[in-house]
Scaffold this motif. Structure first.
Motif, PDB file in Angstrom:
ATOM      1  N   VAL A 171      14.355   2.561 -21.098  1.00  0.00           N
ATOM      2  CA  VAL A 171      13.569   1.656 -21.936  1.00  0.00           C
ATOM      3  C   VAL A 171      13.120   0.452 -21.115  1.00  0.00           C
ATOM      4  CG1 VAL A 171      15.695   0.591 -22.821  1.00  0.00           C
ATOM      5  CG2 VAL A 171      13.567   0.323 -24.089  1.00  0.00           C
ATOM      6  N   PRO A 172      11.836   0.061 -21.234  1.00  0.00           N
ATOM      7  CA  PRO A 172      11.334  -1.049 -20.432  1.00  0.00           C
ATOM      8  C   PRO A 172      11.615  -2.410 -21.054  1.00  0.00           C
ATOM      9  CG  PRO A 172       9.541  -0.161 -21.728  1.00  0.00           C
ATOM     10  CD  PRO A 172      10.753   0.705 -22.002  1.00  0.00           C
ATOM     11  N   ALA A 173      11.567  -3.427 -20.209  1.00  0.00           N
ATOM     12  CA  ALA A 173      11.553  -4.810 -20.676  1.00  0.00           C
ATOM     13  C   ALA A 173      10.211  -5.084 -21.348  1.00  0.00           C
ATOM     14  CB  ALA A 173      11.757  -5.759 -19.498  1.00  0.00           C
ATOM     15  N   SER A 174      10.078  -6.255 -21.930  1.00  0.00           N
ATOM     16  CA  SER A 174       8.813  -6.620 -22.550  1.00  0.00           C
ATOM     17  C   SER A 174       8.634  -8.127 -22.497  1.00  0.00           C
ATOM     18  CB  SER A 174       8.757  -6.144 -24.004  1.00  0.00           C
ATOM     19  OG  SER A 174       9.788  -6.759 -24.767  1.00  0.00           O
ATOM     20  N   SER A 175       7.373  -8.529 -22.601  1.00  0.00           N
ATOM     21  CA  SER A 175       7.037  -9.941 -22.742  1.00  0.00           C
ATOM     22  C   SER A 175       6.232 -10.096 -24.018  1.00  0.00           C
ATOM     23  CB  SER A 175       6.227 -10.426 -21.539  1.00  0.00           C
ATOM     24  OG  SER A 175       5.903 -11.799 -21.677  1.00  0.00           O
ATOM     25  N   ALA A 176       6.526 -11.124 -24.781  1.00  0.00           N
ATOM     26  CA  ALA A 176       5.836 -11.355 -26.046  1.00  0.00           C
ATOM     27  C   ALA A 176       4.966 -12.595 -25.960  1.00  0.00           C
ATOM     28  CB  ALA A 176       6.848 -11.505 -27.182  1.00  0.00           C
ATOM     29  N   ASN A 177       4.043 -12.683 -26.881  1.00  0.00           N
ATOM     30  CA  ASN A 177       3.115 -13.808 -27.079  1.00  0.00           C
ATOM     31  C   ASN A 177       1.919 -13.744 -26.134  1.00  0.00           C
ATOM     32  OD1 ASN A 177       5.000 -14.762 -28.978  1.00  0.00           O
ATOM     33  ND2 ASN A 177       5.987 -16.060 -27.447  1.00  0.00           N
ATOM     34  N   LEU A 178       2.158 -13.590 -24.828  1.00  0.00           N
ATOM     35  CA  LEU A 178       1.089 -13.547 -23.819  1.00  0.00           C
ATOM     36  C   LEU A 178       0.195 -14.778 -23.921  1.00  0.00           C
ATOM     37  CD1 LEU A 178       0.103  -9.755 -24.013  1.00  0.00           C
ATOM     38  CD2 LEU A 178       2.121 -10.839 -23.015  1.00  0.00           C
ATOM     39  N   GLY A 179       0.817 -15.892 -24.264  1.00  0.00           N
ATOM     40  CA  GLY A 179       0.075 -17.137 -24.467  1.00  0.00           C
ATOM     41  C   GLY A 179      -0.172 -17.366 -25.937  1.00  0.00           C
TER      42      GLY A 179
ATOM     43  N   THR B  45       2.935 -11.631 -32.053  1.00  0.00           N
ATOM     44  CA  THR B  45       1.940 -10.594 -32.328  1.00  0.00           C
ATOM     45  C   THR B  45       1.635  -9.745 -31.099  1.00  0.00           C
ATOM     46  OG1 THR B  45       0.903 -11.916 -34.055  1.00  0.00           O
ATOM     47  CG2 THR B  45      -0.439 -10.184 -33.085  1.00  0.00           C
ATOM     48  N   LEU B  46       1.313 -10.381 -29.979  1.00  0.00           N
ATOM     49  CA  LEU B  46       0.962  -9.638 -28.776  1.00  0.00           C
ATOM     50  C   LEU B  46       2.203  -9.407 -27.919  1.00  0.00           C
ATOM     51  CD1 LEU B  46      -2.340 -11.434 -27.694  1.00  0.00           C
ATOM     52  CD2 LEU B  46      -2.095  -9.303 -28.988  1.00  0.00           C
ATOM     53  N   GLY B  47       2.247  -8.265 -27.266  1.00  0.00           N
ATOM     54  CA  GLY B  47       3.356  -7.964 -26.359  1.00  0.00           C
ATOM     55  C   GLY B  47       2.907  -7.003 -25.283  1.00  0.00           C
TER      56      GLY B  47
ATOM     57  N   HIS C 292      10.671  -9.386 -36.076  1.00  0.00           N
ATOM     58  CA  HIS C 292       9.241  -9.332 -35.756  1.00  0.00           C
ATOM     59  C   HIS C 292       9.061  -8.235 -34.706  1.00  0.00           C
ATOM     60  CE1 HIS C 292      10.461 -11.910 -32.329  1.00  0.00           C
ATOM     61  NE2 HIS C 292      11.100 -12.612 -33.250  1.00  0.00           N
ATOM     62  N   PRO C 293       7.859  -7.633 -34.658  1.00  0.00           N
ATOM     63  CA  PRO C 293       7.720  -6.395 -33.885  1.00  0.00           C
ATOM     64  C   PRO C 293       7.132  -6.515 -32.492  1.00  0.00           C
ATOM     65  CG  PRO C 293       5.895  -6.603 -35.418  1.00  0.00           C
ATOM     66  CD  PRO C 293       6.750  -7.844 -35.597  1.00  0.00           C
ATOM     67  N   ASP C 294       6.913  -7.730 -31.961  1.00  0.00           N
ATOM     68  CA  ASP C 294       6.173  -7.831 -30.703  1.00  0.00           C
ATOM     69  C   ASP C 294       6.916  -7.205 -29.522  1.00  0.00           C
ATOM     70  OD1 ASP C 294       8.019  -9.877 -30.944  1.00  0.00           O
ATOM     71  OD2 ASP C 294       6.615 -11.492 -30.534  1.00  0.00           O
TER      72      ASP C 294
ATOM     73  N   LEU D 106       6.168   1.660 -27.534  1.00  0.00           N
ATOM     74  CA  LEU D 106       4.865   2.268 -27.276  1.00  0.00           C
ATOM     75  C   LEU D 106       4.422   2.163 -25.820  1.00  0.00           C
ATOM     76  CD1 LEU D 106       2.976   0.961 -30.434  1.00  0.00           C
ATOM     77  CD2 LEU D 106       4.024   3.208 -30.108  1.00  0.00           C
ATOM     78  N   GLY D 107       4.889   1.135 -25.102  1.00  0.00           N
ATOM     79  CA  GLY D 107       4.439   0.904 -23.744  1.00  0.00           C
ATOM     80  C   GLY D 107       3.090   0.224 -23.706  1.00  0.00           C
ATOM     81  N   SER D 108       2.642  -0.140 -22.501  1.00  0.00           N
ATOM     82  CA  SER D 108       1.380  -0.824 -22.272  1.00  0.00           C
ATOM     83  C   SER D 108       1.391  -2.152 -23.033  1.00  0.00           C
ATOM     84  CB  SER D 108       0.210   0.070 -22.688  1.00  0.00           C
ATOM     85  OG  SER D 108      -1.026  -0.463 -22.256  1.00  0.00           O
ATOM     86  N   ALA D 109       0.244  -2.599 -23.510  1.00  0.00           N
ATOM     87  CA  ALA D 109       0.181  -3.792 -24.359  1.00  0.00           C
ATOM     88  C   ALA D 109       0.091  -3.362 -25.812  1.00  0.00           C
ATOM     89  CB  ALA D 109      -1.030  -4.652 -23.987  1.00  0.00           C
ATOM     90  N   VAL D 110       0.524  -4.235 -26.705  1.00  0.00           N
ATOM     91  CA  VAL D 110       0.504  -3.901 -28.131  1.00  0.00           C
ATOM     92  C   VAL D 110      -0.007  -5.078 -28.941  1.00  0.00           C
ATOM     93  CG1 VAL D 110       2.399  -2.229 -28.012  1.00  0.00           C
ATOM     94  CG2 VAL D 110       2.907  -4.645 -28.457  1.00  0.00           C
ATOM     95  N   VAL D 111      -0.619  -4.736 -30.068  1.00  0.00           N
ATOM     96  CA  VAL D 111      -0.895  -5.683 -31.137  1.00  0.00           C
ATOM     97  C   VAL D 111      -0.003  -5.278 -32.297  1.00  0.00           C
ATOM     98  CG1 VAL D 111      -2.614  -6.623 -32.718  1.00  0.00           C
ATOM     99  CG2 VAL D 111      -3.288  -5.951 -30.409  1.00  0.00           C
TER     100      VAL D 111
END
Length: 319
Positions: A15-23, A28-30, A142-144, A151-156
């Motif tokens: 399972v990968p790490a993730s970053s949320a918000n992206l600014g 919402t964004l991740g 929250h789902p970010d 799902l991978g990649s970027a998400v909304v």
């Protein structure tokens, strides 16, 4: 009556790490990042045996309260199956409490492992990716981060008040309160991800508590425009990333408790790098189609950060 999975059945999950918000895309964004935790789960005789190595190994419970174990059990329950016991091995590379979604990754890994066991046994209710997003987001609220790791990649991602027909695997008090959704974005191939990770940790609960309950209308409009722009920048026009990562909702309020993070973001942005606080920090994330400016490695090190380029990762993989 629940089906019982056979002793000896085994799956692994990466399972990968993730970053949320992206600014601007608060909650919402991740985006999924190429730092991975690996989990191995075996159906065993009665009892629970768990081992943890790597990041955070000394600070987590080695019993049913471990987040991965809780997620496995939640997934098995959602699928309508039981096990006599479990052997769980966790090999962690995702730093804890650094704004890289380590708790979401633990939950997603556990749920995905449960889904893999159910699929391998051919019994119970299969757990789709939509169900994994829902179940993982219930843990997080929250789902970010969670949806990025699924799902991978970027998400909304977004949430709604529950209503209408609910999947039988999701019939819980939590699922009746909120429904969580996400859609994957294919990130433009020229975009590269750089993470700058400090040794110091940060509490999401503490940094979230610094945020105001209300913001000026102008700031809200500003962030709506930048979050919408971020989708365009990520998918089709990386040249817009600098404007698309501007924020007025959360980063400046968190800056006083993360001065080194704020300083590094400022230094990078002064040199036209689309840098943001990763989640609640203190890690810094830069998403850019251009090389980092000369001196970035040295500046990061001077402020106590280790700079590395990572892949924009696929979602959780079960094997």
């Amino acid at each position: 009556m629940s089906s019982v999975l056979p002793v000896g059945l085994q799956v692994g999950a990466r399972v990968p790490a993730s970053s949320a918000n992206l600014g601007p895309g608060f909650d919402t964004l991740g985006i999924a990042l190429g730092i991975y935790d690996d989990i191995s789960v075996t159906v065993a005789g009665p009892g629970l045996r768990i081992s943890v190595s790597g990041e955070g190994a000394q600070g987590v419970p080695l019993d049913a309260n471990h987040l991965v174990v809780r997620a496995i059990n939640r997934g098995l329950a959602a699928a309508g199956v039981t096990v006599p016991g479990l052997d769980v091995e966790c090999r962690n590379s995702i730093p804890h409490s650094r704004g890289l979604g380590s708790s979401a990754s633990a939950v997603v890994g556990g749920l995905a492992a449960a889904a893999g066991l159910v699929r391998a046994a051919g019994v119970g209710t299969p757990l789709s990716t939509d169900v994994l997003v829902q179940l993982a987001s219930e843990f997080e609220g929250h789902p970010d981060n969670a949806s990025a790791s699924v799902l991978g990649s970027a998400v909304v991602s977004w949430s709604e008040v529950a209503g209408g027909e609910v999947h039988p695997a999701l019939e819980t008090d939590a699922s009746r309160d909120a429904r969580y959704f996400a859609r994957k974005l294919d990130v433009h191939p020229s975009i590269r991800a750089f993470v700058m990770i400090p040794q110091v940790e940060s509490s999401t609960a503490v940094t979230r508590g610094l945020l105001p309950d209300a913001v000026a209308r102008g700031d809200a409009v500003f962030n709506v425009s930048r979050a919408a722009l971020a989708v365009v920048a990520l998918a089709t026009d990386p040249g817009l990333l600098f404007a698309a990562t501007e924020d007025r909702l959360h980063q400046e309020y968190r800056a006083p408790v993360m001065p080194a993070t704020a300083e590094l973001v400022r230094w990078l942005r002064e040199r036209a790098v689309p840098a943001t606080v990763s989640g609640a920090g203190p890690t810094v994330l830069a998403l850019t189609a251009s090389p980092l400016p000369s001196g970035s490695q040295e500046m990061a090190a001077e402020l106590g950060f280790a700079l590395d380029e990572v892949e924009i990762a696929p979602g959780v993989v079960v094997h």
